[in-house]
Design an enzyme around this catalytic site. Structure first.
Site, short mmCIF file in Angstrom:
data_model
loop_
_atom_site.label_atom_id
_atom_site.label_comp_id
_atom_site.label_asym_id
_atom_site.label_seq_id
_atom_site.Cartn_x
_atom_site.Cartn_y
_atom_site.Cartn_z
N ARG A 1 7.71 41.61 21.83
CA ARG A 1 7.13 42.38 22.93
C ARG A 1 8.07 43.49 23.39
O ARG A 1 7.63 44.51 23.92
CB ARG A 1 6.77 41.44 24.08
CG ARG A 1 7.94 40.75 24.73
CD ARG A 1 7.54 39.49 25.47
NE ARG A 1 7.23 38.40 24.55
CZ ARG A 1 6.85 37.19 24.95
NH1 ARG A 1 6.72 36.91 26.23
NH2 ARG A 1 6.58 36.26 24.07
N LYS B 1 17.07 30.41 17.05
CA LYS B 1 16.04 29.48 16.60
C LYS B 1 16.68 28.28 15.90
O LYS B 1 17.81 28.37 15.39
CB LYS B 1 15.10 30.18 15.62
CG LYS B 1 14.23 31.27 16.20
CD LYS B 1 13.40 31.91 15.09
CE LYS B 1 12.52 33.01 15.65
NZ LYS B 1 11.42 32.48 16.48
#
Length: 487
Positions: free
Chosen positions: A345, A271
């Site tokens: 996920r 990120k």
């Protein structure tokens, strides 16, 4: 916090022995039924322009003649809805926060018949006002002195309704406070092991069964997708299962699954550095599961509830999973990891497969899953995804009742096409368009045996900027939903 109700006959409000009286006006005119001294003071303030009867406006009066309490705070709700009452209560409490007040009497005026929801709204506002993060900030101000709230009723029947709302609201406020506290702690103060310890503490407090699986046990289950996320970190993963048994054994449980990424760097798909500190909030789903368990246990709800948390960090390093790697999930399905920053996920899919063993009535997963959901819904509503219309309706209703709303998003089969992979059963991302939906479609592939819903709380679990901090959402929504299943 001690919440209680009291029947106050006409004229008795002015003589209440409280440190402060908080008057919430749910109307655009001075309500009838106020004690003479209070009605006169409010009317004078409106006449002189010191108070405008519009939502959000407030007034503080000190040592008002005819009032036993030395302080009167007035806050205008404008409408008679619980949502408006909550906002007014928050504004009114802000006037009193710095005064070291221990006992506040609350009068809600301008509502024809007060309901449980009005009292629950007051309890929620009090919980928010009383919370103060101190774990790593010893220089923080002393904790608020506020310890007792008395909500006034006009008769016994109204008092009973308000008492029920206060009980529910106080329990939810306690759960919200726990969720906020856990999410606010920095990554080095809330590791997967720390999260497991907190689950054990909760279990000891409420006599809950708590199982914590270490890496070896997780490997034995074949959770290759979860372990792929955890392998880049020196912090060992933990798979946490908490059982609350409030109903007969034969009653199928509600299962809540929380994403517990205690810090998310994005892994190899790193990120940007700006704002990365907020990735300590990436375990907001896990925090909300523990907060809901706290609230439900506090209320002694007649329901069976299981909380499941997959906890790990997502870090870059020599052992970290790489873009293009293929892993095998607990379900046996293979996943091409196209982006290591789509890690939530990957831990949730194995947790969802694990829940099948409980033969649950319903499974709801909660996760700070996608930035795309923030773009879609902002910070007002959480994203709700489910192929089950009945379940979706129940969750929407629970969110509305809790003043913790969500919005149903589509799960059309056509969105699933984006997850196709040339090298595995699926990819873990589907591109930028409809990103929150394709994330939900990924999870849906692991729910064929479940009645399932997914809550994306990426926009609602915390606030940025000057008010940076966890919100504790969606503990209210989840608690209302779980309680509805025990009726």
């Amino acid at each position: 916090m001690d919440f209680r109700t009291q029947v106050a006959a006409a004229g008795a409000t002015s003589q209440l022995a409280v440190d402060a009286l908080l008057l919430l006006i749910a109307a655009d005119t001075v309500p009838a039924g106020l004690d003479d001294a209070i009605a006169a003071a409010v009317s004078d303030a409106v006449r002189d322009g010191d108070l405008v009867l519009k939502a959000g406006k407030t007034l503080y009066l000190h040592r008002l003649p005819g009032l036993k309490s030395s302080r009167l705070a007035v806050a205008v709700a404008g409408k008679d809805t619980p949502k408006a009452v909550k906002a007014a209560a928050a504004a009114g409490l802000a006037l009193l926060k710095a005064q070291g007040i221990k006992h506040v009497g609350v009068q809600i005026a301008g509502v024809e018949a007060l309901q449980a929801g009005h009292a629950e709204a007051v309890a929620a506002a009090v919980g928010d006002a009383a919370y103060l993060y101190r774990t790593t900030k010893p220089s923080a101000p002393a904790a608020p002195a506020l310890s007792r709230i008395t909500v006034l009723a006009r008769d016994k029947a109204e008092a009973e309704r308000l008492a029920g709302g206060l009980s529910c609201g106080a329990a939810i406020a306690k759960g919200v406070t726990l969720a906020r506290e856990l999410a606010n702690r920095p990554g080095n103060h809330c590791t997967p092991s720390d999260l497991a310890a907190e689950a054990r503490r909760l279990g000891k407090q409420y006599k809950l069964k708590v199982d914590v699986l270490d890496r070896k046990a997780i490997e034995a289950l074949g959770m290759g997708s979860f372990l792929a996320v955890a392998q880049g970190s020196d912090q060992p993963p933990r798979f946490i299962v908490v059982h609350y048994n409030g109903a007969a054994k034969k009653q199928a449980p509600v299962v809540l699954v929380g994403k517990g990424i205690t810090f998310d760097t994005g892994g190899i798909s790193l990120k940007p550095g700006e704002g990365m500190d907020e990735m300590k909030f990436d375990m907001g789903g896990a925090a909300s599961v523990l907060g809901t368990l706290c609230a439900v246990a506090e209320l002694g709800a007649k329901v069976n509830l299981i909380g499941v948390i997959a906890a790990s960090e997502n870090m870059p390093g020599g052992k970290a999973v790489k873009p293009g790697d293929v892993v095998t999930s607990m379900s046996g399905q293979t996943i091409e990891i196209l982006n290591t920053d789509a890690e939530g996920r990957l831990v949730l899919c194995d947790a969802l497969t694990y829940t099948e063993r409980f033969k649950p009535a319903v499974v709801v997963d909660i996760a700070t899953l996608t930035g795309a959901c923030v773009i879609a819904l902002g910070a007002v509503r959480s994203g709700l995804f489910s192929p089950d219309d009945g379940l979706a309706g129940e969750l929407l209703a629970a969110g509305d009742a809790a003043l913790d709303p969500c919005w149903r998003m589509p799960v059309d089969e056509e969105y699933d096409e984006a997850l196709k992979s040339n090298f595995a059963d699926m990819g873990n991302i589907g591109g930028r368009p409809g990103g929150s939906i394709t994330a939900a479609m990924f999870l849906k592939r692991f729910t064929g045996k479940l009645r399932w819903a997914h809550l994306d709380i990426a926009g609602t679990a915390w606030k940025s900027g000057a008010a940076k901090g966890a919100t504790g959402r969606p503990v209210g929504l989840l608690t209302h939903y779980v309680l509805s299943q025990g009726q």
